[in-house]
Design a protein around this motif. Structure first.
Motif, PDB file in Angstrom:
ATOM      1  N   ASP A   1     -16.510  50.619  18.010  1.00 12.22           N
ATOM      2  CA  ASP A   1     -16.737  49.264  17.542  1.00 12.22           C
ATOM      3  C   ASP A   1     -15.490  48.759  16.813  1.00 12.22           C
ATOM      4  O   ASP A   1     -14.776  49.526  16.172  1.00 12.22           O
ATOM      5  N   ILE A   2     -15.259  47.459  16.885  1.00 11.23           N
ATOM      6  CA  ILE A   2     -14.153  46.861  16.150  1.00 11.23           C
ATOM      7  C   ILE A   2     -14.573  46.686  14.700  1.00 11.23           C
ATOM      8  O   ILE A   2     -15.614  46.095  14.404  1.00 11.23           O
ATOM      9  N   VAL A   3     -13.740  47.194  13.799  1.00 14.41           N
ATOM     10  CA  VAL A   3     -14.023  47.100  12.364  1.00 14.41           C
ATOM     11  C   VAL A   3     -13.177  45.978  11.769  1.00 14.41           C
ATOM     12  O   VAL A   3     -11.970  45.907  12.003  1.00 14.41           O
ATOM     13  N   LEU A   4     -13.838  45.100  11.025  1.00 16.41           N
ATOM     14  CA  LEU A   4     -13.151  44.017  10.328  1.00 16.41           C
ATOM     15  C   LEU A   4     -13.186  44.300   8.831  1.00 16.41           C
ATOM     16  O   LEU A   4     -14.255  44.473   8.247  1.00 16.41           O
ATOM     17  N   THR A   5     -12.003  44.333   8.223  1.00 15.50           N
ATOM     18  CA  THR A   5     -11.889  44.640   6.797  1.00 15.50           C
ATOM     19  C   THR A   5     -11.439  43.394   6.054  1.00 15.50           C
ATOM     20  O   THR A   5     -10.331  42.883   6.299  1.00 15.50           O
ATOM     21  N   GLN A   6     -12.288  42.908   5.184  1.00 10.95           N
ATOM     22  CA  GLN A   6     -11.973  41.717   4.406  1.00 10.95           C
ATOM     23  C   GLN A   6     -11.457  42.070   3.022  1.00 10.95           C
ATOM     24  O   GLN A   6     -11.880  43.065   2.429  1.00 10.95           O
ATOM     25  N   ALA A   7     -10.580  41.226   2.509  1.00  6.27           N
ATOM     26  CA  ALA A   7     -10.079  41.379   1.148  1.00  6.27           C
ATOM     27  C   ALA A   7      -9.717  39.988   0.616  1.00  6.27           C
ATOM     28  O   ALA A   7      -9.282  39.123   1.376  1.00  6.27           O
ATOM     29  N   PRO A   8      -9.919  39.779  -0.696  1.00  4.42           N
ATOM     30  CA  PRO A   8     -10.549  40.696  -1.630  1.00  4.42           C
ATOM     31  C   PRO A   8     -12.069  40.677  -1.494  1.00  4.42           C
ATOM     32  O   PRO A   8     -12.602  39.908  -0.693  1.00  4.42           O
ATOM     33  N   LEU A   9     -12.737  41.496  -2.277  1.00  2.00           N
ATOM     34  CA  LEU A   9     -14.191  41.504  -2.300  1.00  2.00           C
ATOM     35  C   LEU A   9     -14.708  40.221  -2.923  1.00  2.00           C
ATOM     36  O   LEU A   9     -15.736  39.671  -2.506  1.00  2.00           O
ATOM     37  N   SER A  10     -13.985  39.758  -3.952  1.00  2.00           N
ATOM     38  CA  SER A  10     -14.344  38.500  -4.583  1.00  2.00           C
ATOM     39  C   SER A  10     -13.092  37.833  -5.104  1.00  2.00           C
ATOM     40  O   SER A  10     -12.071  38.482  -5.347  1.00  2.00           O
ATOM     41  N   VAL A  11     -13.184  36.523  -5.249  1.00  2.00           N
ATOM     42  CA  VAL A  11     -12.059  35.755  -5.763  1.00  2.00           C
ATOM     43  C   VAL A  11     -12.605  34.644  -6.641  1.00  2.00           C
ATOM     44  O   VAL A  11     -13.618  34.017  -6.315  1.00  2.00           O
ATOM     45  N   SER A  20      -6.918  32.307  -0.704  1.00  2.00           N
ATOM     46  CA  SER A  20      -6.718  32.911   0.612  1.00  2.00           C
ATOM     47  C   SER A  20      -7.570  34.153   0.738  1.00  2.00           C
ATOM     48  O   SER A  20      -7.697  34.936  -0.215  1.00  2.00           O
ATOM     49  N   ILE A  21      -8.145  34.322   1.908  1.00  2.00           N
ATOM     50  CA  ILE A  21      -8.973  35.485   2.208  1.00  2.00           C
ATOM     51  C   ILE A  21      -8.411  36.155   3.448  1.00  2.00           C
ATOM     52  O   ILE A  21      -8.083  35.482   4.432  1.00  2.00           O
ATOM     53  N   SER A  22      -8.312  37.461   3.388  1.00  2.00           N
ATOM     54  CA  SER A  22      -7.738  38.227   4.477  1.00  2.00           C
ATOM     55  C   SER A  22      -8.820  38.938   5.286  1.00  2.00           C
ATOM     56  O   SER A  22      -9.846  39.375   4.738  1.00  2.00           O
ATOM     57  N   CYS A  23      -8.584  39.059   6.571  1.00  2.00           N
ATOM     58  CA  CYS A  23      -9.468  39.797   7.469  1.00  2.00           C
ATOM     59  C   CYS A  23      -8.581  40.588   8.423  1.00  2.00           C
ATOM     60  O   CYS A  23      -7.768  39.998   9.151  1.00  2.00           O
ATOM     61  N   ARG A  24      -8.729  41.903   8.383  1.00  2.00           N
ATOM     62  CA  ARG A  24      -7.908  42.755   9.234  1.00  2.00           C
ATOM     63  C   ARG A  24      -8.800  43.448  10.258  1.00  2.00           C
ATOM     64  O   ARG A  24      -9.827  44.024   9.913  1.00  2.00           O
ATOM     65  N   ASP A  75      -4.337  40.604  12.139  1.00  2.00           N
ATOM     66  CA  ASP A  75      -4.361  40.189  10.740  1.00  2.00           C
ATOM     67  C   ASP A  75      -4.580  38.685  10.635  1.00  2.00           C
ATOM     68  O   ASP A  75      -3.795  37.909  11.188  1.00  2.00           O
ATOM     69  N   PHE A  76      -5.592  38.324   9.879  1.00  2.00           N
ATOM     70  CA  PHE A  76      -6.023  36.932   9.840  1.00  2.00           C
ATOM     71  C   PHE A  76      -6.207  36.463   8.401  1.00  2.00           C
ATOM     72  O   PHE A  76      -6.525  37.261   7.512  1.00  2.00           O
ATOM     73  N   THR A  77      -6.007  35.161   8.221  1.00  2.00           N
ATOM     74  CA  THR A  77      -6.129  34.577   6.889  1.00  2.00           C
ATOM     75  C   THR A  77      -6.898  33.266   6.956  1.00  2.00           C
ATOM     76  O   THR A  77      -6.635  32.426   7.826  1.00  2.00           O
ATOM     77  N   LEU A  78      -7.846  33.141   6.060  1.00  2.85           N
ATOM     78  CA  LEU A  78      -8.505  31.858   5.829  1.00  2.85           C
ATOM     79  C   LEU A  78      -7.928  31.302   4.536  1.00  2.85           C
ATOM     80  O   LEU A  78      -7.945  31.977   3.509  1.00  2.85           O
ATOM     81  N   LYS A  79      -7.407  30.113   4.620  1.00  4.53           N
ATOM     82  CA  LYS A  79      -6.859  29.469   3.422  1.00  4.53           C
ATOM     83  C   LYS A  79      -7.691  28.245   3.072  1.00  4.53           C
ATOM     84  O   LYS A  79      -8.030  27.443   3.944  1.00  4.53           O
TER      85      LYS A  79
END
Lengths: 112, 115
Positions: A1-11, A20-24, A75-79
């Protein structure tokens, strides 16, 4: 399965500032058709998730242009520029490149 | 206006079965793939599976494939999720969505598995 890792846990963000929120992804989300199948959602308290960004960088209908998505193959970013109080909630990324579809673990945005 | 309304949730004992429904309106139901997604109390989102517009094909999360079944009745514009041998970890809010989980989600229905 493809694993998506988000960071940070909270902002925690002051209104008017940016966030900005990261998703790898554990695997490239670029399809053979040249589409990057990464989506972003916001779930406001007590509500169903709402789509913000589709295919990495396309703004969903009705979503303020304060939201933007960018990234590469993994590597992805939501701003969120000029955060407003209504932006509070949990943000999720998700991949629909291949089955089983998967979601990130979420990032909680709070207002200072 | 597109609407998706889930029902059928509630308190269920471990090992029991439960069938959720999602009634769709505001669009031609038989034209769209449909999906189920769940969210645990800890806010983890999990894709359950989807079904082709004519009901001829389904996909499932591997961990749920043996216990969950997705079906549809296009004449009734209704999507179903049959859950069997439920476990405490199935406690969640269940959402139906149109197509890929995208713009249209139902309001969700809660399922609590407890003795």
């Amino acid at each position: 399965d493809i694993v998506l890792t988000q960071a940070p846990l909270s902002v925690s963000v002051t209104p008017g500032e940016s966030a900005s929120i990261s998703c790898r992804s554990s695997k490239s989300l670029l399809s053979s058709k040249g589409i990057t199948s990464l989506y972003w959602y916001l779930q406001k308290p007590g509500k169903s998730p709402q789509l913000l960004i589709y295919r990495m960088s396309n703004l969903a209908s009705g979503v303020p242009d304060r939201f933007s998505g960018s990234g590469s193959e993994t590597d992805f970013t939501l701003k969120i520029s000029k955060v407003e109080t209504e932006d509070v909630g949990v943000y999720y990324c998700a991949q629909f490149l291949e089955y089983p579809f998967t979601f990130g673990s979420g990032t909680k945005l709070e207002i200072k | 206006e597109v609407q998706l309304v889930e029902s059928g949730g509630g308190l269920v004992q471990p090992g029991a079965s439960l069938k959720l429904s999602c009634v769709a309106s505001g669009f031609t139901f038989s034209d769209y793939w449909m999906s189920w997604v769940r969210q645990t109390p800890g806010k983890t989102m999990e894709w359950i599976g989807d079904i082709k517009y004519d009901g001829s094909y389904t996909n499932y999360a591997p961990s749920l494939k043996n216990r969950f079944t997705i079906s549809r009745d296009n004449a009734k514009s209704t999507l179903y999720l049959q859950m069997s041998n439920v476990r405490s970890e199935d406690t969640a809010t269940y959402y139906c969505t149109r197509g890929l989980p995208g713009v249209y989600w139902g309001q969700g229905v809660m399922v609590t598995v407890s003795s």
